[in-house]
Design a protein around this motif. Sequence first.
Motif, PDB file in Angstrom:
ATOM      1  N   LEU A 180      -5.210 -18.816  63.444  1.00  0.00           N
ATOM      2  CA  LEU A 180      -5.335 -17.393  63.137  1.00  0.00           C
ATOM      3  C   LEU A 180      -5.726 -16.584  64.368  1.00  0.00           C
ATOM      4  O   LEU A 180      -5.250 -15.461  64.556  1.00  0.00           O
ATOM      5  CB  LEU A 180      -6.364 -17.194  62.022  1.00  0.00           C
ATOM      6  N   GLN A 181      -6.575 -17.153  65.201  1.00  0.00           N
ATOM      7  CA  GLN A 181      -7.024 -16.437  66.401  1.00  0.00           C
ATOM      8  C   GLN A 181      -5.879 -16.142  67.361  1.00  0.00           C
ATOM      9  O   GLN A 181      -5.918 -15.136  68.079  1.00  0.00           O
ATOM     10  CB  GLN A 181      -8.106 -17.246  67.116  1.00  0.00           C
ATOM     11  N   GLN A 182      -4.863 -17.004  67.379  1.00  0.00           N
ATOM     12  CA  GLN A 182      -3.752 -16.769  68.308  1.00  0.00           C
ATOM     13  C   GLN A 182      -2.848 -15.627  67.854  1.00  0.00           C
ATOM     14  O   GLN A 182      -2.064 -15.094  68.634  1.00  0.00           O
ATOM     15  CB  GLN A 182      -2.925 -18.049  68.473  1.00  0.00           C
ATOM     16  N   HIS A 183      -2.964 -15.220  66.590  1.00  0.00           N
ATOM     17  CA  HIS A 183      -2.104 -14.173  66.048  1.00  0.00           C
ATOM     18  C   HIS A 183      -2.787 -12.818  65.936  1.00  0.00           C
ATOM     19  O   HIS A 183      -2.114 -11.781  65.974  1.00  0.00           O
ATOM     20  CB  HIS A 183      -1.590 -14.569  64.659  1.00  0.00           C
ATOM     21  N   LEU A 184      -4.125 -12.812  65.780  1.00  0.00           N
ATOM     22  CA  LEU A 184      -4.843 -11.557  65.591  1.00  0.00           C
ATOM     23  C   LEU A 184      -6.090 -11.513  66.458  1.00  0.00           C
ATOM     24  O   LEU A 184      -6.741 -12.541  66.655  1.00  0.00           O
ATOM     25  CB  LEU A 184      -5.266 -11.381  64.128  1.00  0.00           C
ATOM     26  N   PRO A 199     -12.030  -4.814  68.343  1.00  0.00           N
ATOM     27  CA  PRO A 199     -11.375  -5.051  67.053  1.00  0.00           C
ATOM     28  C   PRO A 199     -12.299  -4.701  65.898  1.00  0.00           C
ATOM     29  O   PRO A 199     -13.523  -4.830  65.991  1.00  0.00           O
ATOM     30  CB  PRO A 199     -11.073  -6.552  67.092  1.00  0.00           C
ATOM     31  N   ASP A 200     -11.701  -4.207  64.800  1.00  0.00           N
ATOM     32  CA  ASP A 200     -12.498  -3.814  63.631  1.00  0.00           C
ATOM     33  C   ASP A 200     -12.472  -4.874  62.549  1.00  0.00           C
ATOM     34  O   ASP A 200     -12.780  -4.602  61.391  1.00  0.00           O
ATOM     35  CB  ASP A 200     -11.990  -2.481  63.069  1.00  0.00           C
ATOM     36  N   LEU A 201     -12.126  -6.097  62.924  1.00  0.00           N
ATOM     37  CA  LEU A 201     -11.893  -7.157  61.946  1.00  0.00           C
ATOM     38  C   LEU A 201     -12.640  -8.429  62.335  1.00  0.00           C
ATOM     39  O   LEU A 201     -12.606  -8.855  63.494  1.00  0.00           O
ATOM     40  CB  LEU A 201     -10.388  -7.444  61.871  1.00  0.00           C
ATOM     41  N   THR A 202     -13.339  -9.022  61.365  1.00  0.00           N
ATOM     42  CA  THR A 202     -14.016 -10.309  61.545  1.00  0.00           C
ATOM     43  C   THR A 202     -13.292 -11.368  60.728  1.00  0.00           C
ATOM     44  O   THR A 202     -12.846 -11.105  59.602  1.00  0.00           O
ATOM     45  CB  THR A 202     -15.486 -10.228  61.089  1.00  0.00           C
ATOM     46  N   LEU A 203     -13.193 -12.561  61.284  1.00  0.00           N
ATOM     47  CA  LEU A 203     -12.584 -13.685  60.577  1.00  0.00           C
ATOM     48  C   LEU A 203     -13.676 -14.576  60.005  1.00  0.00           C
ATOM     49  O   LEU A 203     -14.602 -14.984  60.721  1.00  0.00           O
ATOM     50  CB  LEU A 203     -11.708 -14.503  61.537  1.00  0.00           C
ATOM     51  N   VAL A 204     -13.588 -14.877  58.718  1.00  0.00           N
ATOM     52  CA  VAL A 204     -14.485 -15.832  58.069  1.00  0.00           C
ATOM     53  C   VAL A 204     -13.648 -17.004  57.562  1.00  0.00           C
ATOM     54  O   VAL A 204     -12.720 -16.821  56.764  1.00  0.00           O
ATOM     55  CB  VAL A 204     -15.267 -15.197  56.907  1.00  0.00           C
ATOM     56  N   MET A 205     -13.980 -18.186  58.037  1.00  0.00           N
ATOM     57  CA  MET A 205     -13.314 -19.414  57.602  1.00  0.00           C
ATOM     58  C   MET A 205     -14.286 -20.188  56.718  1.00  0.00           C
ATOM     59  O   MET A 205     -15.374 -20.567  57.162  1.00  0.00           O
ATOM     60  CB  MET A 205     -12.914 -20.276  58.804  1.00  0.00           C
ATOM     61  N   LEU A 206     -13.903 -20.439  55.478  1.00  0.00           N
ATOM     62  CA  LEU A 206     -14.770 -21.124  54.526  1.00  0.00           C
ATOM     63  C   LEU A 206     -14.494 -22.623  54.555  1.00  0.00           C
ATOM     64  O   LEU A 206     -13.384 -23.060  54.264  1.00  0.00           O
ATOM     65  CB  LEU A 206     -14.551 -20.563  53.119  1.00  0.00           C
ATOM     66  N   GLY A 207     -15.532 -23.396  54.909  1.00  0.00           N
ATOM     67  CA  GLY A 207     -15.341 -24.836  55.027  1.00  0.00           C
ATOM     68  C   GLY A 207     -16.551 -25.651  54.651  1.00  0.00           C
ATOM     69  O   GLY A 207     -16.746 -26.747  55.171  1.00  0.00           O
ATOM     70  N   ALA A 208     -17.361 -25.133  53.725  1.00  0.00           N
ATOM     71  CA  ALA A 208     -18.595 -25.835  53.370  1.00  0.00           C
ATOM     72  C   ALA A 208     -18.471 -26.669  52.108  1.00  0.00           C
ATOM     73  O   ALA A 208     -19.442 -27.249  51.644  1.00  0.00           O
ATOM     74  CB  ALA A 208     -19.736 -24.829  53.192  1.00  0.00           C
ATOM     75  N   ASP A 233       1.296 -18.176  58.956  1.00  0.00           N
ATOM     76  CA  ASP A 233       2.083 -17.666  60.086  1.00  0.00           C
ATOM     77  C   ASP A 233       1.766 -16.203  60.379  1.00  0.00           C
ATOM     78  O   ASP A 233       1.081 -15.519  59.619  1.00  0.00           O
ATOM     79  CB  ASP A 233       3.589 -17.867  59.849  1.00  0.00           C
ATOM     80  N   GLN A 234       2.269 -15.735  61.518  1.00  0.00           N
ATOM     81  CA  GLN A 234       1.962 -14.384  61.975  1.00  0.00           C
ATOM     82  C   GLN A 234       2.538 -13.327  61.045  1.00  0.00           C
ATOM     83  O   GLN A 234       1.911 -12.279  60.820  1.00  0.00           O
ATOM     84  CB  GLN A 234       2.487 -14.178  63.390  1.00  0.00           C
ATOM     85  N   ALA A 235       3.714 -13.592  60.468  1.00  0.00           N
ATOM     86  CA  ALA A 235       4.345 -12.596  59.607  1.00  0.00           C
ATOM     87  C   ALA A 235       3.466 -12.268  58.404  1.00  0.00           C
ATOM     88  O   ALA A 235       3.327 -11.094  58.023  1.00  0.00           O
ATOM     89  CB  ALA A 235       5.714 -13.104  59.145  1.00  0.00           C
ATOM     90  N   LEU A 236       2.857 -13.282  57.807  1.00  0.00           N
ATOM     91  CA  LEU A 236       1.958 -13.041  56.679  1.00  0.00           C
ATOM     92  C   LEU A 236       0.747 -12.222  57.118  1.00  0.00           C
ATOM     93  O   LEU A 236       0.337 -11.274  56.430  1.00  0.00           O
ATOM     94  CB  LEU A 236       1.513 -14.377  56.073  1.00  0.00           C
ATOM     95  N   LEU A 237       0.183 -12.551  58.258  1.00  0.00           N
ATOM     96  CA  LEU A 237      -0.969 -11.808  58.754  1.00  0.00           C
ATOM     97  C   LEU A 237      -0.620 -10.351  59.033  1.00  0.00           C
ATOM     98  O   LEU A 237      -1.419  -9.446  58.755  1.00  0.00           O
ATOM     99  CB  LEU A 237      -1.510 -12.472  60.018  1.00  0.00           C
ATOM    100  N   MET A 238       0.573 -10.092  59.542  1.00  0.00           N
ATOM    101  CA  MET A 238       0.985  -8.719  59.819  1.00  0.00           C
ATOM    102  C   MET A 238       1.153  -7.922  58.527  1.00  0.00           C
ATOM    103  O   MET A 238       0.832  -6.725  58.471  1.00  0.00           O
ATOM    104  CB  MET A 238       2.289  -8.716  60.621  1.00  0.00           C
ATOM    105  N   ARG A 239       1.644  -8.580  57.471  1.00  0.00           N
ATOM    106  CA  ARG A 239       1.772  -7.885  56.189  1.00  0.00           C
ATOM    107  C   ARG A 239       0.399  -7.479  55.648  1.00  0.00           C
ATOM    108  O   ARG A 239       0.222  -6.397  55.094  1.00  0.00           O
ATOM    109  CB  ARG A 239       2.512  -8.766  55.172  1.00  0.00           C
ATOM    110  N   LEU A 240      -0.578  -8.369  55.813  1.00  0.00           N
ATOM    111  CA  LEU A 240      -1.940  -8.040  55.387  1.00  0.00           C
ATOM    112  C   LEU A 240      -2.502  -6.879  56.206  1.00  0.00           C
ATOM    113  O   LEU A 240      -3.086  -5.932  55.663  1.00  0.00           O
ATOM    114  CB  LEU A 240      -2.838  -9.266  55.542  1.00  0.00           C
TER     115      LEU A 240
END
Length: 374
Positions: free
Chosen positions: A41-45, A2-11, A105-112
């Motif tokens: 998010l991991q379950q969708h992408l 995959p060419d995509l990294t996920l960053v979750m901001l929680g600090a 949801d997955q639909a929003l992620l697919m639009r991105l």
Amino acid sequence: MPDLTLVMLGAGSSSRFNRRVKKQWLRIGDLPLWLFAAQNLQQHLPFARTIVTTSPDERFYAEKFSDAICFVEGGETRQASLKNALLHVNTPYVLVSDIARACIDQALLMRLLDAKESADIVVPYLNVVDTVVYEHQTIEREDVKLIQTPQLSKTEVLRKALETPIAYTDDSSAIKAIGGSVAYVLGNANAKKLTCQEDLASLACLMPPSSDHFTGYGFDVHAYEEGKVMMLGGVEVHPDIGFKAHSDGDVAIHALIDALLGAAGAGDIGELFPDNDLRYKNIDSKILLREVCSFLAKVGFTITHCDLTVMAEFPRLSGFKDPIRFCLADILGIAPVHVNVKATTTEKLGFVGRKEGVAVSATATLKYYDWKNR
């Protein structure tokens, strides 16, 4: 790959949510919110890597939940935290999301994803349906967009955009400021950001916390030392025969701290307060216990009960059990009846029987903070 990294901001400090518990650590079932949001998010992408930023004093605990996530200490601001995370990104694209947006949801992620090559950053937005007034003037609501996360950026463009002392509230503002291109896709009203406790009622994807209880066990021993006050359970029990220790040697509180940490799965007292750290030299152990209680509250726990057994031939403790109970209850924030203290001898056996020191065993019970019924 995959060419995509996920960053979750929680600090963040979560100060607008609750002074007691941080929203990042609200339990959704058995999962803390940050892990629930990441797994959603991991379950969708497919991601090459998932990075979660945490506050420095919580990183050690977050790491106990997963060895498949890269944990990075956050900075003083959202922007500083993101810059720290980007040091660990090796893919051409990065998806940056807030842990507080857990119902994506997955639909929003697919639009991105579908628009990722159309601009330097792709941003979800919501239309405004109410009349908008800006500086006492009504403006066209069609010209107003409510910006959401996650936002999908070209990694190198985002890195460049963040090399500025100017603080931006989202990634698209920073990229736009350096002349980068922005593509907008329709967001989702369900991707509402959890900011205040009142927002919980509108986030339908969040299930209530598990009702499980968690019990931990602690045990500690200390030898006697003359010329030192003996503190036991936060109470002075002898003026000039204390305990040999780096701190004040309060063996009862030390055992209780281990029990509390054990119930939370948070390691032991030595991990939090190393005995080679000069900050804790001769420290009052009540201070350590208060720090542990504050930590447990922040990461989503409520203390419900504790039980201590003090094993000692010296001194006699019958007159000190109630003062110890009341002292500990005050620190733990629970009713004194939920703190039990027992004292026994070892019938002259072992190091306790030889009057060489004191041993204490402790159990403690925790439950998750019940945000659903607050």
